[in-house]
Design an enzyme around this catalytic site. Sequence first.
Site, mmCIF file in Angstrom:
data_model
loop_
_atom_site.group_PDB
_atom_site.id
_atom_site.type_symbol
_atom_site.label_atom_id
_atom_site.label_comp_id
_atom_site.label_asym_id
_atom_site.label_seq_id
_atom_site.Cartn_x
_atom_site.Cartn_y
_atom_site.Cartn_z
ATOM 1 N N SER A 120 -2.148 0.675 -4.721
ATOM 2 C CA SER A 120 -1.410 1.186 -4.899
ATOM 3 C C SER A 120 -0.509 2.388 -5.749
ATOM 4 O O SER A 120 0.204 2.659 -5.024
ATOM 5 C CB SER A 120 -0.246 -0.105 -5.068
ATOM 6 O OG SER A 120 -0.044 -0.329 -6.741
ATOM 7 N N HIS A 141 -3.714 -0.686 2.037
ATOM 8 C CA HIS A 141 -2.543 -1.246 0.440
ATOM 9 C C HIS A 141 -2.174 -2.493 0.941
ATOM 10 O O HIS A 141 -1.182 -2.973 1.710
ATOM 11 C CB HIS A 141 -1.829 -0.918 0.618
ATOM 12 C CG HIS A 141 -0.666 -2.093 -1.396
ATOM 13 N ND1 HIS A 141 0.802 -1.590 -1.216
ATOM 14 C CD2 HIS A 141 -1.357 -2.507 -2.177
ATOM 15 C CE1 HIS A 141 0.764 -2.353 -2.254
ATOM 16 N NE2 HIS A 141 0.104 -2.765 -2.790
ATOM 17 N N GLU A 153 0.307 -1.226 3.758
ATOM 18 C CA GLU A 153 0.764 0.447 4.382
ATOM 19 C C GLU A 153 -0.709 1.379 4.161
ATOM 20 O O GLU A 153 -1.419 0.855 3.359
ATOM 21 C CB GLU A 153 1.381 0.337 2.652
ATOM 22 C CG GLU A 153 2.495 0.027 2.258
ATOM 23 C CD GLU A 153 3.118 0.478 0.993
ATOM 24 O OE1 GLU A 153 4.364 0.579 0.422
ATOM 25 O OE2 GLU A 153 1.937 0.467 0.065
ATOM 26 N N ASN A 191 6.002 0.182 -3.702
ATOM 27 C CA ASN A 191 5.743 -0.136 -4.626
ATOM 28 C C ASN A 191 6.271 1.086 -5.585
ATOM 29 O O ASN A 191 6.693 0.972 -6.482
ATOM 30 C CB ASN A 191 4.230 0.331 -5.835
ATOM 31 C CG ASN A 191 3.747 -1.289 -6.394
ATOM 32 O OD1 ASN A 191 4.525 -2.245 -5.729
ATOM 33 N ND2 ASN A 191 2.353 -2.150 -5.751
#
Length: 291
Positions: A120, A141, A153, A191
Amino acid sequence: MSEIKTIGIAGAGTMGAGIAIVCARAGFRTRVFDVSQQSIDRARGQTEGFLRKSVERGKLAAEKLPEIMGAWSGTTDLADFADCDLVIEAVYESLPVKHDLFGKLNAICPETTIFASNTSTISITEIAGGCGRPDRFVGMHFCLPAQLMKLVEMSPGLSTSDDTFQRAWAVCEALGQKPVRTQDTPGFVLNYFLIPFNNDAIRLVEQGVAEAADIDLAIKAGMGYAMGPLELLDLVGMDTQKLLCEAMHGVTNEPRAACPPLVKKMIAAGWLGKKTGRGFHRYQDSKMFGA
């Protein structure tokens, strides 16, 4: 379903075990690798426990449980990934560790095998640069807990081919997940918000503003989250959070992404979170979130 039939998951930790459930549940042959047989056994036990609870709640047909567990296999020998069409890495958030893993996989897997990283915060392009097949490398991700969260992602590196990205995207959809395309940048979308947000919660504990349980309750009751930030950090692990902070802060210099001192103290004390039985909260068992 895409032509990809067998998916290898490298890493049987919390994230890897969750991704494996997603893959096996969607009908893919799923092979889970870890250097520790104990980790493999724990992941399999957690998987079966989670699925049994899903049956009890009426979210999974009883006859599907043996079918899913039949598709799930574990190994401590990376050579068993030789017939995998896609390998998703979910190991320690360290560039040298990931380069070492993919270097070995490159010698084992066919040229057609797609490599993906669940990182991430580390650059997909940098990881791909050490894998021997940067055109067949992509970022995928998943989000914790992967067996419940739908977001993935999807991030191409500079050398990722369009064919690789499209095939990986098709797998993601076949898994029943919700892919979004992001640039290859630390934190991607989720994130980018979550690491500073979680650090804010840690700093509230450091400052004595509120107890961990009350901070989690405030976020859940006030913002509608299913899990509080400190509960999530316990699931992620303090050791992983420290690496995430270092990777993101090292690139962005965002002050809120800097690792709070309390995280380092908790690591020193062995309070890594759920996996050691104590983090911001105490834990009596190792069952998966949602089970």
